[in-house]
Scaffold this motif. Structure first.
Motif, mmCIF file in Angstrom:
data_model
loop_
_atom_site.group_PDB
_atom_site.id
_atom_site.type_symbol
_atom_site.label_atom_id
_atom_site.label_comp_id
_atom_site.label_asym_id
_atom_site.label_seq_id
_atom_site.Cartn_x
_atom_site.Cartn_y
_atom_site.Cartn_z
ATOM 1 N N ASN A 31 -16.020 1.098 23.410
ATOM 2 C CA ASN A 31 -16.460 0.563 24.701
ATOM 3 C C ASN A 31 -15.981 1.471 25.842
ATOM 4 O OD1 ASN A 31 -13.781 -0.171 25.416
ATOM 5 N ND2 ASN A 31 -14.011 -2.193 24.500
ATOM 6 N N GLY A 32 -16.274 1.073 27.076
ATOM 7 C CA GLY A 32 -15.937 1.909 28.234
ATOM 8 C C GLY A 32 -14.456 2.211 28.362
ATOM 9 N N LEU A 33 -13.597 1.194 28.189
ATOM 10 C CA LEU A 33 -12.153 1.408 28.280
ATOM 11 C C LEU A 33 -11.677 2.337 27.166
ATOM 12 C CD1 LEU A 33 -9.322 0.904 29.380
ATOM 13 C CD2 LEU A 33 -9.249 -1.184 27.971
ATOM 14 N N GLN A 34 -12.166 2.099 25.965
ATOM 15 C CA GLN A 34 -11.770 2.962 24.851
ATOM 16 C C GLN A 34 -12.215 4.406 25.090
ATOM 17 O OE1 GLN A 34 -13.688 0.746 21.779
ATOM 18 N NE2 GLN A 34 -11.951 -0.606 21.442
ATOM 19 N N ALA A 35 -13.391 4.575 25.678
ATOM 20 C CA ALA A 35 -13.875 5.922 25.992
ATOM 21 C C ALA A 35 -12.974 6.587 27.028
ATOM 22 C CB ALA A 35 -15.317 5.865 26.493
ATOM 23 N N ARG A 36 -12.516 5.828 28.008
ATOM 24 C CA ARG A 36 -11.608 6.385 29.017
ATOM 25 C C ARG A 36 -10.272 6.766 28.390
ATOM 26 N NH1 ARG A 36 -12.434 6.311 34.542
ATOM 27 N NH2 ARG A 36 -14.384 5.383 35.215
ATOM 28 N N ILE A 37 -9.782 5.926 27.500
ATOM 29 C CA ILE A 37 -8.529 6.235 26.801
ATOM 30 C C ILE A 37 -8.703 7.493 25.957
ATOM 31 C CG2 ILE A 37 -6.953 5.449 24.983
ATOM 32 C CD1 ILE A 37 -7.306 2.586 26.159
ATOM 33 N N LEU A 38 -9.813 7.564 25.233
ATOM 34 C CA LEU A 38 -10.105 8.756 24.432
ATOM 35 C C LEU A 38 -10.102 9.995 25.332
ATOM 36 C CD1 LEU A 38 -12.760 9.090 21.684
ATOM 37 C CD2 LEU A 38 -12.648 10.795 23.477
ATOM 38 N N GLY A 39 -10.744 9.907 26.481
ATOM 39 C CA GLY A 39 -10.791 11.033 27.416
ATOM 40 C C GLY A 39 -9.420 11.413 27.937
ATOM 41 N N TYR A 40 -8.603 10.416 28.222
ATOM 42 C CA TYR A 40 -7.252 10.673 28.717
ATOM 43 C C TYR A 40 -6.409 11.379 27.655
ATOM 44 C CZ TYR A 40 -2.495 9.811 30.362
ATOM 45 O OH TYR A 40 -1.188 9.960 30.755
ATOM 46 N N VAL A 41 -6.452 10.851 26.421
ATOM 47 C CA VAL A 41 -5.676 11.467 25.334
ATOM 48 C C VAL A 41 -6.160 12.895 25.105
ATOM 49 C CG1 VAL A 41 -5.066 11.350 22.881
ATOM 50 C CG2 VAL A 41 -5.134 9.244 24.259
ATOM 51 N N ASP A 42 -7.478 13.098 25.154
ATOM 52 C CA ASP A 42 -8.041 14.439 24.958
ATOM 53 C C ASP A 42 -7.573 15.392 26.063
ATOM 54 O OD1 ASP A 42 -9.901 16.354 23.670
ATOM 55 O OD2 ASP A 42 -11.074 16.116 25.519
ATOM 56 N N MET A 43 -7.625 14.939 27.304
ATOM 57 C CA MET A 43 -7.214 15.769 28.441
ATOM 58 C C MET A 43 -5.739 16.154 28.320
ATOM 59 S SD MET A 43 -7.049 14.776 32.490
ATOM 60 C CE MET A 43 -5.786 13.549 32.197
ATOM 61 N N MET A 44 -4.888 15.179 28.003
ATOM 62 C CA MET A 44 -3.457 15.462 27.888
ATOM 63 C C MET A 44 -3.176 16.373 26.699
ATOM 64 S SD MET A 44 -2.447 14.074 30.566
ATOM 65 C CE MET A 44 -0.682 14.049 30.524
ATOM 66 N N ASP A 45 -3.909 16.169 25.601
ATOM 67 C CA ASP A 45 -3.747 17.007 24.421
ATOM 68 C C ASP A 45 -4.069 18.466 24.750
ATOM 69 O OD1 ASP A 45 -3.288 17.364 21.542
ATOM 70 O OD2 ASP A 45 -5.440 17.795 21.461
ATOM 71 N N ILE A 80 -8.392 7.317 16.547
ATOM 72 C CA ILE A 80 -7.018 7.799 16.758
ATOM 73 C C ILE A 80 -6.179 7.544 15.518
ATOM 74 C CG2 ILE A 80 -7.006 7.476 19.279
ATOM 75 C CD1 ILE A 80 -5.209 4.943 18.702
ATOM 76 N N ASN A 81 -5.103 8.309 15.441
ATOM 77 C CA ASN A 81 -4.032 8.054 14.483
ATOM 78 C C ASN A 81 -2.753 7.957 15.283
ATOM 79 O OD1 ASN A 81 -5.461 8.188 11.957
ATOM 80 N ND2 ASN A 81 -5.604 10.404 12.279
ATOM 81 N N ARG A 82 -1.798 7.199 14.787
ATOM 82 C CA ARG A 82 -0.478 7.113 15.406
ATOM 83 C C ARG A 82 0.504 7.783 14.451
ATOM 84 N NH1 ARG A 82 -0.663 0.873 17.604
ATOM 85 N NH2 ARG A 82 -2.901 0.801 17.384
ATOM 86 N N THR A 83 1.144 8.823 14.945
ATOM 87 C CA THR A 83 2.073 9.566 14.094
ATOM 88 C C THR A 83 3.496 9.418 14.623
ATOM 89 O OG1 THR A 83 1.724 11.608 15.351
ATOM 90 C CG2 THR A 83 0.313 11.257 13.453
ATOM 91 N N SER A 84 4.431 9.292 13.714
ATOM 92 C CA SER A 84 5.841 9.161 14.091
ATOM 93 C C SER A 84 6.336 10.451 14.723
ATOM 94 C CB SER A 84 6.689 8.833 12.868
ATOM 95 O OG SER A 84 6.335 7.578 12.355
ATOM 96 N N VAL A 85 7.236 10.296 15.651
ATOM 97 C CA VAL A 85 7.849 11.432 16.329
ATOM 98 C C VAL A 85 9.106 11.816 15.554
ATOM 99 C CG1 VAL A 85 8.930 12.181 18.485
ATOM 100 C CG2 VAL A 85 6.932 10.707 18.549
#
Length: 149
Positions: A31-45, A80-85
């Protein structure tokens, strides 16, 4: 007839933005929020900056439980995946999957187009005033939270 009920206008505007974003993305899994989150994670990555759940909470001003739900759905749908630090196993870094990376640029272009449509007809001065007024509204809302606890 003029109506100065700010709350009604803000709620209606926010709802219409959400509905339009969901329509524009027209994705059964995102959805729209998930797309924004995806974009944010991509930009920061791309900047080499790791992203954690708390960053999503802060950036999108969403409660922890809501972010958990959204991220669980994104993980279930393979975005997404969540990986341990290494130094703190409790902390989970958000990592885009290949599926997410394949659509990230298209989604960013859609968000940019949508933002452009929202700004259509506004001068730079209009936008500056609008942002100033929204910031003031957010400050007023923060006061309500503090005063009512």
């Amino acid at each position: 007839m003029y109506n100065d009920d700010i709350g009604r206008y803000v709620v209606e505007t926010a709802h219409r933005i959400k509905v339009k974003m969901d329509f524009i993305f027209d994705d059964k899994e995102l959805n729209g929020l998930q797309a924004r989150i995806l974009g944010y994670v991509d930009m920061m990555d791309k900047k080499g900056v790791p992203v954690y759940q708390k960053d999503i909470e802060r950036e999108f001003k969403i409660r922890r439980s809501s972010v958990t739900s959204v991220l669980n759905t994104m993980e279930k749908n393979g975005f997404i995946n969540r990986t341990s630090v290494f130094n703190d196993a409790r902390l989970k870094k958000l990592v885009l999957t290949e599926k997410a990376k394949a659509i990230a640029d298209d989604h960013r272009e859609k968000v940019e187009w949508f933002e452009g449509m929202l700004k259509k007809g506004f001068t730079d001065e209009d936008l500056s005033t609008f942002i100033t007024l929204l910031d003031k509204l957010l400050e007023n809302l923060d006061e309500i939270e503090v005063n009512n606890k």
